[in-house]
Design a protein around this motif. Structure first.
Motif, PDB file in Angstrom:
ATOM      1  N   ARG A 200       0.828  -1.212   0.000  1.00 13.03           N
ATOM      2  CA  ARG A 200       0.000   0.000   0.000  1.00 13.03           C
ATOM      3  C   ARG A 200       0.860   1.259   0.000  1.00 13.03           C
ATOM      4  O   ARG A 200       0.552   2.239  -0.682  1.00 13.03           O
ATOM      5  CB  ARG A 200      -0.940  -0.002   1.205  1.00 13.03           C
ATOM      6  N   LEU A 201       1.955   1.241   0.761  1.00 22.91           N
ATOM      7  CA  LEU A 201       2.858   2.394   0.770  1.00 22.91           C
ATOM      8  C   LEU A 201       3.486   2.612  -0.600  1.00 22.91           C
ATOM      9  O   LEU A 201       3.615   3.752  -1.054  1.00 22.91           O
ATOM     10  CB  LEU A 201       3.951   2.209   1.819  1.00 22.91           C
ATOM     11  N   GLU A 202       3.885   1.518  -1.237  1.00 21.20           N
ATOM     12  CA  GLU A 202       4.488   1.623  -2.566  1.00 21.20           C
ATOM     13  C   GLU A 202       3.491   2.172  -3.587  1.00 21.20           C
ATOM     14  O   GLU A 202       3.862   2.932  -4.473  1.00 21.20           O
ATOM     15  CB  GLU A 202       5.017   0.262  -3.029  1.00 21.20           C
TER      16      GLU A 202
ATOM     17  N   ARG B 160       4.840   8.709  -4.380  1.00 21.91           N
ATOM     18  CA  ARG B 160       4.971   9.480  -5.621  1.00 21.91           C
ATOM     19  C   ARG B 160       6.156   8.971  -6.428  1.00 21.91           C
ATOM     20  O   ARG B 160       7.192   8.650  -5.872  1.00 21.91           O
ATOM     21  CB  ARG B 160       5.192  10.952  -5.287  1.00 21.91           C
ATOM     22  N   PRO B 161       6.022   8.933  -7.745  1.00 19.21           N
ATOM     23  CA  PRO B 161       7.158   8.505  -8.561  1.00 19.21           C
ATOM     24  C   PRO B 161       8.254   9.563  -8.523  1.00 19.21           C
ATOM     25  O   PRO B 161       8.000  10.744  -8.228  1.00 19.21           O
ATOM     26  CB  PRO B 161       6.561   8.374  -9.967  1.00 19.21           C
TER      27      PRO B 161
END
Length: 127
Positions: free
Chosen positions: A82-84, A88-89
């Motif tokens: 979920r964090l991944e 943001r990219p």
């Protein structure tokens, strides 16, 4: 007695251990590593209840402990996933150049905020 070159180590089957017994022993070992004292607590609890200590009780306690470990691992993996997904990219080179043009580099900000000692600042070129 030292083994000579013509002897080979005994196999588990030759000494009377089945694959299932080895598997069960490894599961109990892994549960004990995950929760030190699990075997002793399980056996003591059975004795306190007046029951005879059994391998099946140890197996059930080990399975329950390993199941809890797997559940915790799955929850951790879900949390990381979920964090991944929400992370943001990284900015593209064009976006990074725009950020530097607007805000300066981290080094520029450190100098501006006075976090870099005066002696470490780069002197402007003399003309």
């Amino acid at each position: 007695m030292a083994p000579d070159e013509n002897t080979r180590p005994s196999t588990a089957a030759e000494i009377g251990l089945s694959r299932k017994a080895i598997h069960d022993a490894r599961r109990i070992r892994d549960a004990e590593v995950a929760d030190p004292g699990l075997v002793r607590r399980t056996l003591d609890a059975q004795l306190e209840r007046g029951e005879e200590p059994t391998r099946s009780a140890l197996r059930r306690a080990a399975e329950a402990r390993l199941e809890r470990s797997l559940d915790r691992l799955k929850r951790t993996q879900d949390s990381v996933r979920r964090l991944e997904e929400t992370k943001r990219p990284l900015p593209t080179p064009e976006e990074r150049a725009q950020q530097i043009a607007v805000f300066g580099t981290p080094e520029d900000r450190a100098i501006h905020e006075g976090r870099v000692p005066r002696a470490m600042r780069i002197a402007p070129p003399e003309h």
